[in-house]
Design an enzyme around this catalytic site. Structure first.
Site, PDB file in Angstrom:
ATOM      1  N   ASP A  94       0.819  -1.235   0.000  1.00  0.00           N
ATOM      2  CA  ASP A  94       0.000   0.000   0.000  1.00  0.00           C
ATOM      3  C   ASP A  94       0.843   1.271   0.000  1.00  0.00           C
ATOM      4  O   ASP A  94       0.623   2.180  -0.793  1.00  0.00           O
ATOM      5  CB  ASP A  94      -1.059  -0.006   1.120  1.00  0.00           C
ATOM      6  CG  ASP A  94      -0.529  -0.054   2.534  1.00  0.00           C
ATOM      7  OD1 ASP A  94       0.682  -0.319   2.722  1.00  0.00           O
ATOM      8  OD2 ASP A  94      -1.320   0.175   3.473  1.00  0.00           O
TER       9      ASP A  94
ATOM     10  N   ALA B  36      -2.370  -7.382  17.010  1.00  0.00           N
ATOM     11  CA  ALA B  36      -2.400  -8.672  16.309  1.00  0.00           C
ATOM     12  C   ALA B  36      -2.396  -8.483  14.805  1.00  0.00           C
ATOM     13  O   ALA B  36      -2.467  -9.441  14.044  1.00  0.00           O
ATOM     14  CB  ALA B  36      -3.621  -9.476  16.740  1.00  0.00           C
TER      15      ALA B  36
ATOM     16  N   SER C 294      -6.008  -0.225  15.704  1.00  0.00           N
ATOM     17  CA  SER C 294      -5.772   1.227  15.742  1.00  0.00           C
ATOM     18  C   SER C 294      -6.578   1.944  14.656  1.00  0.00           C
ATOM     19  O   SER C 294      -7.225   2.953  14.939  1.00  0.00           O
ATOM     20  CB  SER C 294      -4.284   1.542  15.640  1.00  0.00           C
ATOM     21  OG  SER C 294      -3.698   0.801  14.612  1.00  0.00           O
TER      22      SER C 294
ATOM     23  N   ASP D 294      -5.509   0.030   5.771  1.00  0.00           N
ATOM     24  CA  ASP D 294      -6.295  -0.339   6.953  1.00  0.00           C
ATOM     25  C   ASP D 294      -7.518   0.556   7.106  1.00  0.00           C
ATOM     26  O   ASP D 294      -8.639   0.084   7.310  1.00  0.00           O
ATOM     27  CB  ASP D 294      -5.435  -0.241   8.220  1.00  0.00           C
ATOM     28  CG  ASP D 294      -4.198  -1.112   8.139  1.00  0.00           C
ATOM     29  OD1 ASP D 294      -4.131  -1.946   7.220  1.00  0.00           O
ATOM     30  OD2 ASP D 294      -3.303  -0.954   8.981  1.00  0.00           O
TER      31      ASP D 294
HETATM   32  C1  GLA Z   1       0.153  -2.430   8.422  1.00  0.00           C
HETATM   33  C2  GLA Z   1      -0.063  -1.026   7.863  1.00  0.00           C
HETATM   34  C3  GLA Z   1      -0.710  -1.093   6.478  1.00  0.00           C
HETATM   35  C4  GLA Z   1       0.053  -2.050   5.555  1.00  0.00           C
HETATM   36  C5  GLA Z   1       0.321  -3.380   6.242  1.00  0.00           C
HETATM   37  C6  GLA Z   1       1.219  -4.272   5.438  1.00  0.00           C
HETATM   38  O1  GLA Z   1      -1.074  -3.033   8.666  1.00  0.00           O
HETATM   39  O2  GLA Z   1      -0.863  -0.270   8.727  1.00  0.00           O
HETATM   40  O3  GLA Z   1      -0.786   0.208   5.933  1.00  0.00           O
HETATM   41  O4  GLA Z   1       1.242  -1.455   5.124  1.00  0.00           O
HETATM   42  O5  GLA Z   1       0.912  -3.209   7.526  1.00  0.00           O
HETATM   43  O6  GLA Z   1       0.616  -4.646   4.257  1.00  0.00           O
END
Ligand code: GLA
Length: 388
Positions: A38, A124, A129, A174
């Protein structure tokens, strides 16, 4: 989650409101494939899950924001003039970062009473968050009704808050999944253009199982920012002959021809992961659209291998859990999910062997790591919303 009990707790903490607090919910997310792509402007394929964060919230006029949680002991009351200051490493930094973003937009904040309650295991890799950030942003937007902010604005706001206030240079996946999630669908997102499509994700005869290694992520945040920097370095090398600013803009064929332009073997491997993972997301979307779950499972396995060998973000616990899962008959695919260095795996398991999977993978994992695993059967759910 018993909302009646949560409501009673709210009243106990903050007094009886004339009008009841409003209740909001934001899910967590699980990423099916497209890991560490991402922030490189690549593709991801996450979905929202049934676990998440509830927020009971009531505005008041006294100019103080009160933050409490049923999950954390720490609670606090902060005058609105002081909302821009971080509070150590406390969970309240997630809502505070969102308040800070609203303030930066010139939106006046009154006082608030807020009670959070979540059932996403912390740390986890299931985005507890982002879930707190998005439930806060969504609720403030609904209550304050500033110049109406669209969901995508709230998503970008939550990412900025995490980057600027919390200090993690994460990508947008996320918040996007938590905000835009849709029942029975995965989200296929181009993180460069933010174009996105819903991909039907209904597993007939299979279940999506999340396995929590219960290995705390430890130094994950600093390692995460280190990977972000390594990818930027790879771009610096490659952009000498190709006008790109992110690894996600480079196709696998292009990379194959020009990889030697990265002199450092480790940086080359980091780029190889990102660029091959991007291709795996594209192939996964085609597989799912054809209902070819076996092909999708094979891509999940390949993703884990690359995260382990090229990107080096797995570790003994994740590798052990994934290896035990992949060994089992009836398991179509298994990989780590999220940032890595601990946290969760995600597996697609034939319905009739789910119980055996939990028992056997749990047993072998405990034997080899000394840690007790937890397993959840994921339900692909809707994004952030108000609960009436
Ligand atoms: C975490 C970050 C995301 C992404 C993932 C790995 O969850 O918050 O933005 O980079 O790691 O894919």
């Amino acid at each position: 989650m018993d909302l009646k009990i949560l409501n009673e707790l709210f009243i106990k903490m903050y007094g009886k409101p004339e009008v009841g607090p409003r209740c909001f919910f934001a899910p967590g997310r699980v990423n099916l494939i497209g890991e560490h792509t991402d922030y490189n402007g690549g593709f991801v394929l996450p979905c929202a899950i049934q676990h998440g964060t509830y927020l009971l919230v009531r505005p008041n006029a006294d100019g103080v924001v009160r933050l409490g949680s049923t999950n954390m002991e720490f609670s606090t009351a902060i005058p609105v003039g002081e909302l821009s200051q971080k509070v150590g490493n406390q969970w309240v930094n997630y809502p505070l970062g969102i308040f800070d973003q609203f303030r930066k937009l010139g939106i006046t904040i009154p006082g608030f009473e807020m009670l959070y309650s979540g059932d996403i295991p912390n740390g986890a890799g299931l985005s507890s968050s982002a879930s707190i950030e998005m439930v806060t942003a969504f609720a403030l937007n609904m209550i304050l009704k500033p110049v109406p902010l669209e969901m995508i604005d709230l998503v970008k706001m939550a990412q900025r808050s995490e980057n600027e206030f919390v200090g993690l240079n994460c990508g947008i996946m996320d918040m996007f999944a938590v905000g835009m999630g849709h029942k029975d669908h995965a989200l296929f997102l181009n993180c460069l253009t933010l174009e996105h499509k819903r991909v039907p994700f209904v597993l007939r005869g299979f279940k999506l199982i999340i396995g929590n290694t219960n290995k705390q992520r430890g130094l994950a945040d600093s390692k995460y920012n280190e990977r972000v920097a390594e990818c930027q370095l790879a771009v610096t090398y490659l952009s000498q002959s190709l006008p790109v600013s992110k690894l996600g803009e480079i196709s696998f064929m292009q990379f194959f021809k020009m990889q030697e332009e990265i002199p450092d073997e480790l940086i080359r491997r980091r780029a190889r992961h990102v660029i091959s993972e991007n291709q795996r997301v594209l192939n996964s979307v085609s597989s799912l659209l054809k209902d070819d779950i076996l092909q999708f499972g094979a891509l999940m396995n390949a993703s884990h291998e690359s995260l382990r060998d090229n990107y080096e973000v797995t570790g003994f616990e994740l590798d052990t859990m994934v290896a035990e899962a992949q060994k089992m008959n009836g398991v179509v695919g298994s990989r780590m999910t999220g940032a890595g260095f601990g946290g969760c795996t995600v597996s697609i398991v034939r319905e009739d062997v789910v119980d055996k999977f939990i028992e056997q993978v749990g047993y072998e994992y405990h034997l080899k790591t000394g840690l007790k695993a937890d397993f959840y059967i994921a339900e692909v759910s809707d994004g952030v919303r108000e609960i009436k």
